[in-house]
Write a protein that holds these residues in place. Structure first.
Motif, PDB file in Angstrom:
ATOM      1  N   ILE A 164       3.388  -1.874   3.313  1.00 17.66           N
ATOM      2  CA  ILE A 164       2.963  -3.112   3.966  1.00 17.66           C
ATOM      3  C   ILE A 164       2.726  -2.904   5.455  1.00 17.66           C
ATOM      4  N   GLN A 165       3.606  -2.141   6.082  1.00 13.81           N
ATOM      5  CA  GLN A 165       3.516  -1.910   7.522  1.00 13.81           C
ATOM      6  C   GLN A 165       4.075  -0.535   7.845  1.00 13.81           C
ATOM      7  N   ILE A 166       3.548   0.090   8.904  1.00 12.98           N
ATOM      8  CA  ILE A 166       4.022   1.401   9.339  1.00 12.98           C
ATOM      9  C   ILE A 166       4.415   1.310  10.808  1.00 12.98           C
TER      10      ILE A 166
ATOM     11  N   ASP B 292      -1.544   3.754   1.194  1.00 12.41           N
ATOM     12  CA  ASP B 292      -0.684   4.674   0.447  1.00 12.41           C
ATOM     13  C   ASP B 292       0.315   3.909  -0.416  1.00 12.41           C
ATOM     14  N   ARG B 293       0.823   4.600  -1.414  1.00 17.19           N
ATOM     15  CA  ARG B 293       1.862   4.075  -2.294  1.00 17.19           C
ATOM     16  C   ARG B 293       3.026   5.063  -2.267  1.00 17.19           C
TER      17      ARG B 293
ATOM     18  N   ASP C  91       8.690   4.587   9.966  1.00 11.77           N
ATOM     19  CA  ASP C  91       9.393   3.551   9.213  1.00 11.77           C
ATOM     20  C   ASP C  91       8.334   2.821   8.407  1.00 11.77           C
ATOM     21  N   LEU C  92       8.437   2.916   7.087  1.00 12.39           N
ATOM     22  CA  LEU C  92       7.483   2.258   6.204  1.00 12.39           C
ATOM     23  C   LEU C  92       8.134   1.014   5.620  1.00 12.39           C
ATOM     24  N   ILE C  93       7.468  -0.120   5.753  1.00  8.36           N
ATOM     25  CA  ILE C  93       7.930  -1.343   5.116  1.00  8.36           C
ATOM     26  C   ILE C  93       7.258  -1.400   3.754  1.00  8.36           C
ATOM     27  N   LEU C  94       8.062  -1.464   2.695  1.00  7.86           N
ATOM     28  CA  LEU C  94       7.570  -1.359   1.316  1.00  7.86           C
ATOM     29  C   LEU C  94       7.768  -2.665   0.563  1.00  7.86           C
ATOM     30  N   ARG C  95       6.854  -2.913  -0.348  1.00 12.01           N
ATOM     31  CA  ARG C  95       6.977  -4.071  -1.240  1.00 12.01           C
ATOM     32  C   ARG C  95       6.630  -3.599  -2.651  1.00 12.01           C
TER      33      ARG C  95
ATOM     34  N   PHE D  55       0.420  14.504   6.537  1.00 10.93           N
ATOM     35  CA  PHE D  55      -0.577  13.475   6.817  1.00 10.93           C
ATOM     36  C   PHE D  55       0.115  12.303   7.511  1.00 10.93           C
ATOM     37  N   VAL D  56      -0.682  11.417   8.071  1.00 12.94           N
ATOM     38  CA  VAL D  56      -0.149  10.196   8.677  1.00 12.94           C
ATOM     39  C   VAL D  56      -0.275   9.085   7.646  1.00 12.94           C
TER      40      VAL D  56
END
Length: 67
Positions: free
Chosen positions: A48-50, A36-37, A63-67, A30-31
């Motif tokens: 937060i951002q993809i 998503d978590r 690249d997933l920006i996570l918080r 999936f994209v």
């Protein structure tokens, strides 16, 4: 690959304690979206951002920006 965001990436959306997770697009069916978590070592992160990295208009990695 999980890493810290660089100081130059910090802005109104990205905070200094956020993480960057790079995932191969071939490993996903999936994209990813910001709804998503991600769970890493029993810790749940919010996306937060993809950033989609493409080659010939085909996603290669995310690249997933996570918080």
């Amino acid at each position: 690959v999980l890493s810290n965001v660089s100081k130059s990436e910090v802005n109104d959306l990205i905070e200094s304690q956020d993480k960057r997770l790079t995932i191969s697009a071939g490993d996903l069916t999936f994209v990813p979206t910001t709804k998503d978590r991600v769970v890493i070592s029993s810790v749940e992160f919010k996306v937060i951002q993809i950033i989609t990295n493409e080659q010939n208009n085909t996603p290669v990695s995310f690249d997933l920006i996570l918080r």
